[in-house]
Write a protein that holds these residues in place. Structure first.
Motif, PDB file in Angstrom:
ATOM      1  N   LEU A 145       0.832  -1.204   0.000  1.00  0.00           N
ATOM      2  CA  LEU A 145       0.000   0.000   0.000  1.00  0.00           C
ATOM      3  C   LEU A 145       0.870   1.259   0.000  1.00  0.00           C
ATOM      4  CD1 LEU A 145      -2.685   1.519   0.316  1.00  0.00           C
ATOM      5  CD2 LEU A 145      -2.477   1.229   2.770  1.00  0.00           C
ATOM      6  N   PHE A 146       1.858   1.295   0.909  1.00  0.00           N
ATOM      7  CA  PHE A 146       2.608   2.537   1.047  1.00  0.00           C
ATOM      8  C   PHE A 146       3.700   2.697  -0.002  1.00  0.00           C
ATOM      9  CE2 PHE A 146       0.409   2.567   5.080  1.00  0.00           C
ATOM     10  CZ  PHE A 146      -0.009   3.883   5.093  1.00  0.00           C
ATOM     11  N   ALA A 148       3.094   2.105  -3.114  1.00  0.00           N
ATOM     12  CA  ALA A 148       2.348   2.769  -4.184  1.00  0.00           C
ATOM     13  C   ALA A 148       2.319   4.270  -3.932  1.00  0.00           C
ATOM     14  CB  ALA A 148       0.929   2.210  -4.254  1.00  0.00           C
ATOM     15  N   ILE A 149       2.246   4.644  -2.659  1.00  0.00           N
ATOM     16  CA  ILE A 149       2.234   6.062  -2.308  1.00  0.00           C
ATOM     17  C   ILE A 149       3.623   6.668  -2.426  1.00  0.00           C
ATOM     18  CG2 ILE A 149       1.984   7.612  -0.344  1.00  0.00           C
ATOM     19  CD1 ILE A 149      -0.430   6.004   0.498  1.00  0.00           C
ATOM     20  N   ARG A 152       5.299   7.797  -5.636  1.00  0.00           N
ATOM     21  CA  ARG A 152       4.783   8.976  -6.336  1.00  0.00           C
ATOM     22  C   ARG A 152       5.125  10.260  -5.601  1.00  0.00           C
ATOM     23  NH1 ARG A 152      -1.166   7.790  -7.424  1.00  0.00           N
ATOM     24  NH2 ARG A 152      -1.018   9.538  -8.844  1.00  0.00           N
ATOM     25  N   LEU A 163       7.431   5.792   6.071  1.00  0.00           N
ATOM     26  CA  LEU A 163       5.986   5.604   6.185  1.00  0.00           C
ATOM     27  C   LEU A 163       5.640   4.333   6.931  1.00  0.00           C
ATOM     28  CD1 LEU A 163       4.757   6.579   2.619  1.00  0.00           C
ATOM     29  CD2 LEU A 163       4.081   7.651   4.747  1.00  0.00           C
ATOM     30  N   LEU A 167       4.336   2.545  11.468  1.00  0.00           N
ATOM     31  CA  LEU A 167       3.070   1.815  11.444  1.00  0.00           C
ATOM     32  C   LEU A 167       3.293   0.331  11.697  1.00  0.00           C
ATOM     33  CD1 LEU A 167       1.246   3.442   8.402  1.00  0.00           C
ATOM     34  CD2 LEU A 167       0.639   3.667  10.800  1.00  0.00           C
ATOM     35  N   VAL A 204      -6.041  -6.371   9.536  1.00  0.00           N
ATOM     36  CA  VAL A 204      -6.337  -4.939   9.489  1.00  0.00           C
ATOM     37  C   VAL A 204      -5.726  -4.301   8.245  1.00  0.00           C
ATOM     38  CG1 VAL A 204      -5.698  -2.743  10.551  1.00  0.00           C
ATOM     39  CG2 VAL A 204      -6.719  -4.531  11.938  1.00  0.00           C
ATOM     40  N   PHE A 205      -4.450  -4.583   7.980  1.00  0.00           N
ATOM     41  CA  PHE A 205      -3.824  -3.878   6.870  1.00  0.00           C
ATOM     42  C   PHE A 205      -4.198  -4.453   5.509  1.00  0.00           C
ATOM     43  CE2 PHE A 205      -1.599  -1.606  10.096  1.00  0.00           C
ATOM     44  CZ  PHE A 205      -1.648  -0.331   9.562  1.00  0.00           C
ATOM     45  N   VAL A 208      -7.432  -2.476   5.080  1.00  0.00           N
ATOM     46  CA  VAL A 208      -7.159  -1.053   4.809  1.00  0.00           C
ATOM     47  C   VAL A 208      -6.569  -0.892   3.411  1.00  0.00           C
ATOM     48  CG1 VAL A 208      -5.700   0.911   5.449  1.00  0.00           C
ATOM     49  CG2 VAL A 208      -6.905  -0.360   7.207  1.00  0.00           C
ATOM     50  N   THR A 212      -8.209   1.203   0.397  1.00  0.00           N
ATOM     51  CA  THR A 212      -7.664   2.521   0.068  1.00  0.00           C
ATOM     52  C   THR A 212      -6.679   2.506  -1.099  1.00  0.00           C
ATOM     53  OG1 THR A 212      -5.908   2.287   1.698  1.00  0.00           O
ATOM     54  CG2 THR A 212      -7.902   3.390   2.437  1.00  0.00           C
ATOM     55  N   TYR A 215      -7.274   4.886  -3.955  1.00  0.00           N
ATOM     56  CA  TYR A 215      -6.882   6.289  -3.833  1.00  0.00           C
ATOM     57  C   TYR A 215      -5.390   6.463  -4.019  1.00  0.00           C
ATOM     58  CZ  TYR A 215     -11.472   6.548  -1.683  1.00  0.00           C
ATOM     59  OH  TYR A 215     -12.811   6.455  -1.445  1.00  0.00           O
ATOM     60  N   ALA A 216      -4.641   5.414  -3.650  1.00  0.00           N
ATOM     61  CA  ALA A 216      -3.186   5.528  -3.714  1.00  0.00           C
ATOM     62  C   ALA A 216      -2.666   5.489  -5.136  1.00  0.00           C
ATOM     63  CB  ALA A 216      -2.538   4.413  -2.889  1.00  0.00           C
ATOM     64  N   GLU A 219      -4.920   8.652 -10.545  1.00  0.00           N
ATOM     65  CA  GLU A 219      -4.252   9.927 -10.867  1.00  0.00           C
ATOM     66  C   GLU A 219      -5.079  11.089 -10.354  1.00  0.00           C
ATOM     67  OE1 GLU A 219      -1.249  10.329 -12.430  1.00  0.00           O
ATOM     68  OE2 GLU A 219      -1.084   8.163 -12.173  1.00  0.00           O
TER      69      GLU A 219
END
Lengths: 219, 246
Positions: A145-146, A148-149, A152, A163, A167, A204-205, A208, A212, A215-216, A219
């Protein structure tokens, strides 16, 4: 989802670059850590589970970064986004691929760890396996997940550990504590609460990330 | 192409004056309450029998946590609402609350350290509560860093919101992990933060005055920061219009 997973595995099978770098890095961290602690002292034995997880996690961070970097090269991500797929499915496929890569690297790193730290082979492997599987799954879930964030943002490679490590602190604590207890001969039942925590973290992750990821990557 | 963060509400005159009165009121109230708090802490409250004068910092230390946790709760709610609804106002709220929450969290950690040095004999221990706070501090510091390192503000807002959501769902797990982590070994130092003193009514009054003062300060700062952020968005919109008139 299986097709996506298969695509990642095929790329890896043909290039072998992620796996090779993961492996070398894991081994190097083990080596450096052996230099950092006096190889003869009792301290090193106490530090062993920590060393293993530092190696697994830092190698994992780089491996996950690489696997998502692939998607950016030649704009593969756009291709994936155009496919008639739920974004959550892309996330789950990516997570599964990352999990398998890290697991494959650990097939070599863990025996090396046992070798360097002079531990009994089969007992250690069988005892560590559940912790390792749960820990890697959670780490793949949060890392995918992170990554991908972070890919960018401007800082890219630096951003991912920043990040995820805070966590992932429950995951790190639980994995190290459970491994440590198991290596010292505790039964699986006594570390049950740590394993529960790991299962909770994974669940949980995964949820999540599944919710989400859209959104990650959009564009 | 228009900037995503459009300021929904123009800074009209009447709205401005009403919120101006609230701002002045909040500023005055927090100023007076903190003045009162300083008086209480240094003059009114009796010195703690066991810990001596150092214990006086406890009132300020304790007062940092109410704004900190309120702010982080606001970040979580704002993150969820931003992802769900996509209104820029939620993003602004999250960002401003994170900044101010981090400020209070930092001050809380520092004042706690100052207190711990003479009382526990160390600046830091890996007490579960301290560990939890440090991890939280790192998550929200990264939350702000993520925004500044994003290539455009819309992305930064979305990414930060994902982190905001992850942070809050992770909170329970972190909490359990650090408590078990330290719980297995007997704690070196029993955690009794000023607990003995607070049966004294004068101490209770001092604590309440401090809590109130700093909470009012927090609300005022948050409002100011929100206004500044809104103005910033308006400036960006205007700039966008001027450079790409379409």
């Amino acid at each position: 989802m299986l097709a996506l997973l298969w695509k990642d595995l095929l790329i890896e099978f043909r290039t072998k670059e992620t796996l090779a770098s993961l492996l070398m890095l894991g081994l190097l961290i083990l080596l450096i850590m052996s230099f950092a602690f006096d190889p003869t002292s009792e301290l090193r034995r106490a530090a062993a589970p920590g060393v293993l997880w530092v190696a697994v996690i830092f190698a994992g961070v780089l491996g996950i970064n690489r696997s998502l970097l692939h998607e950016r090269e030649n704009d593969c991500m756009h291709g994936l986004l155009l496919a008639p797929l739920d974004r959550g499915t892309i996330y789950l496929a990516k997570t599964a691929a990352n999990f398998l890569f890290m697991l494959a690297a650990d097939v070599v790193v863990v025996p090396a760890f046992i070798f360097f730290f002079n531990l009994p082979l089969w007992i250690t492997v069988t005892r560590l396996l559940p912790v390792l599987l749960l820990g890697l799954l959670g780490f793949a879930a949060i890392g995918t997940l992170f990554a991908a964030i972070s890919l960018r943002t401007r800082a890219r490679e630096v951003m991912l550990p920043l990040l995820i490590l805070p966590l992932a602190s429950p995951l790190v604590i639980a994995s190290v504590q459970a491994s440590s207890a198991l290596l010292n001969g505790a039964s699986v039942r006594t570390v049950g609460h740590w394993l529960n925590l790991l299962v909770g973290f994974d669940a949980v992750f995964l949820v999540v990330g599944w919710l989400t990821f859209e959104y990650a990557i959009s564009e | 192409m228009s900037s995503h963060r459009t300021a929904n509400d123009p800074p009209s005159g009447e709205r401005g004056s009403a919120s101006g009165v609230i701002d002045i009121g909040l500023a005055a109230a927090s100023f007076l309450a903190i003045l009162g708090a300083i008086y209480c802490v240094f003059v009114y409250v009796p010195t703690d029998a066991l810990q001596g004068p150092v214990q006086r910092i406890f009132y300020v230390h304790m007062s940092m946590w109410l704004p900190t946790f309120t702010a982080f709760a606001i970040v979580a709610v704002a993150s969820v609402l931003y992802l769900w609804r996509g209104q820029p106002a939620w993003d602004r709220l999250g960002q401003c609350a994170a900044e101010i929450g981090l400020l209070f969290c930092t001050l809380g950690l520092i004042t706690g350290s100052v207190w711990a040095r003479p009382i526990w004999g160390t600046w830091w221990t890996w007490d579960p509560r301290l560990t939890l706070t440090l991890v939280l501090w790192m998550i929200y510091a990264t939350y702000l860093l993520l925004r500044t390192l994003s290539t455009d503000s819309h992305q930064g807002a979305t990414f930060a919101a994902i982190l905001g959501v992850s942070g809050i769902v992770d909170l329970y797990l972190i909490n359990r992990a650090v408590y078990w982590w330290r719980g297995i070994h007997p704690a070196v130092i029993v955690n009794q933060k000023g607990g003995s003193g607070l049966t004294d009514p004068q101490m209770q009054i001092t604590l309440v005055v401090c809590l109130l003062g700093f909470f009012l300060l927090f609300v005022w700062l948050l409002r100011l920061r929100m206004q500044a952020a809104r103005l910033q968005d308006i400036v960006e919109d205007v700039r966008e219009l001027l450079t790409h008139p379409s």
